[in-house]
Design a protein around this motif. Structure first.
Motif, PDB file in Angstrom:
ATOM      1  N   TRP A  27       0.844  -1.203   0.000  1.00 22.01           N
ATOM      2  CA  TRP A  27       0.000   0.000   0.000  1.00 22.01           C
ATOM      3  C   TRP A  27       0.879   1.253   0.000  1.00 22.01           C
ATOM      4  O   TRP A  27       0.594   2.219  -0.722  1.00 22.01           O
ATOM      5  CB  TRP A  27      -0.943   0.007   1.198  1.00 22.01           C
ATOM      6  N   ILE A  31       0.997   4.174  -2.788  1.00 22.98           N
ATOM      7  CA  ILE A  31       0.829   5.595  -2.447  1.00 22.98           C
ATOM      8  C   ILE A  31       1.934   6.415  -3.108  1.00 22.98           C
ATOM      9  O   ILE A  31       1.676   7.455  -3.721  1.00 22.98           O
ATOM     10  CB  ILE A  31       0.820   5.789  -0.910  1.00 22.98           C
ATOM     11  N   HIS A  58       4.033   9.911   6.430  1.00 19.40           N
ATOM     12  CA  HIS A  58       2.882   9.133   5.974  1.00 19.40           C
ATOM     13  C   HIS A  58       1.939   8.975   7.162  1.00 19.40           C
ATOM     14  O   HIS A  58       2.367   8.617   8.255  1.00 19.40           O
ATOM     15  CB  HIS A  58       3.278   7.712   5.552  1.00 19.40           C
ATOM     16  N   ILE A  60      -1.525   6.778   7.518  1.00 23.28           N
ATOM     17  CA  ILE A  60      -2.348   5.853   6.737  1.00 23.28           C
ATOM     18  C   ILE A  60      -3.382   5.193   7.633  1.00 23.28           C
ATOM     19  O   ILE A  60      -3.055   4.716   8.719  1.00 23.28           O
ATOM     20  CB  ILE A  60      -1.465   4.770   6.078  1.00 23.28           C
ATOM     21  N   ALA A  74      -7.500   3.847  -7.089  1.00 21.62           N
ATOM     22  CA  ALA A  74      -6.784   4.825  -6.270  1.00 21.62           C
ATOM     23  C   ALA A  74      -7.019   6.215  -6.843  1.00 21.62           C
ATOM     24  O   ALA A  74      -6.985   6.406  -8.062  1.00 21.62           O
ATOM     25  CB  ALA A  74      -5.295   4.515  -6.259  1.00 21.62           C
ATOM     26  N   THR A  76      -5.864  10.359  -6.061  1.00 21.74           N
ATOM     27  CA  THR A  76      -4.983  11.238  -5.300  1.00 21.74           C
ATOM     28  C   THR A  76      -5.219  12.685  -5.702  1.00 21.74           C
ATOM     29  O   THR A  76      -5.682  12.975  -6.803  1.00 21.74           O
ATOM     30  CB  THR A  76      -3.501  10.853  -5.474  1.00 21.74           C
ATOM     31  N   VAL A  91      -4.404  10.329  -0.680  1.00 17.77           N
ATOM     32  CA  VAL A  91      -4.598   9.179  -1.560  1.00 17.77           C
ATOM     33  C   VAL A  91      -5.655   8.294  -0.922  1.00 17.77           C
ATOM     34  O   VAL A  91      -5.592   8.021   0.285  1.00 17.77           O
ATOM     35  CB  VAL A  91      -3.301   8.358  -1.755  1.00 17.77           C
ATOM     36  N   ALA A 104      -4.767   7.830   2.907  1.00 27.30           N
ATOM     37  CA  ALA A 104      -3.477   8.325   3.371  1.00 27.30           C
ATOM     38  C   ALA A 104      -3.386   9.830   3.214  1.00 27.30           C
ATOM     39  O   ALA A 104      -3.931  10.406   2.267  1.00 27.30           O
ATOM     40  CB  ALA A 104      -2.344   7.665   2.586  1.00 27.30           C
ATOM     41  N   THR A 106      -0.127  12.228   3.052  1.00 33.44           N
ATOM     42  CA  THR A 106       1.325  12.203   3.015  1.00 33.44           C
ATOM     43  C   THR A 106       1.848  13.614   2.814  1.00 33.44           C
ATOM     44  O   THR A 106       1.308  14.387   2.022  1.00 33.44           O
ATOM     45  CB  THR A 106       1.863  11.279   1.904  1.00 33.44           C
TER      46      THR A 106
END
Length: 130
Positions: A27, A31, A58, A60, A74, A76, A91, A104, A106
């Motif tokens: 994962w 990302i 990160h 998550i 996915a 983002t 994401v 997530a 980030t």
């Protein structure tokens, strides 16, 4: 309006751990792959040539998983303006039914290729992402 970037990932044998689902490290790789692909698709050529990004944080949340052969979509996007050299990226991964499995936040820092040092993110660098 936010400029989103979307792609699909399918769980292959090398992604599966001893629990029978996608390993957490995969994962994280997905990302990072999303961030890189989004940058490559939306950044201006002069910015791609002058800068690169490194992840500094990160965060998550794992709410579900997929097994061998299953796929996720996915999505983002960049959330808001940059703060100095840093930018926040979101994401999210959803299964075929649209259920969010992994999300997530980030934080990425922009690096000047010529100097190897942090570079303040000017608004025009993220213009194509916001």
């Amino acid at each position: 309006m936010t400029n989103t970037f979307t792609r699909t990932y399918t769980a292959l044998p090398e992604h599966i751990d001893e629990l029978g689902h996608v390993n957490n490290t995969v994962w994280v790789q997905w990302i990072q792959d999303m961030a890189t692909a989004h940058w490559d698709s939306a950044a201006r050529p002069q910015d791609r040539a002058a800068f690169f990004w490194v992840v500094v944080r990160h965060e998550i949340d794992y709410r579900g998983n997929i097994a061998l052969g299953e796929s996720v979509t996915a999505t983002t996007w960049i959330e808001g303006p940059a703060q100095g050299a840093k930018s926040l990226r979101r994401v999210e991964f959803a299964d075929a039914a649209g259920k969010r499995l992994v999300s997530a936040a980030t934080t990425w820092a922009m690096i000047d290729r010529a100097t190897g040092r942090l570079a303040r993110v000017r608004p025009e660098v993220l213009e194509g992402f916001l």
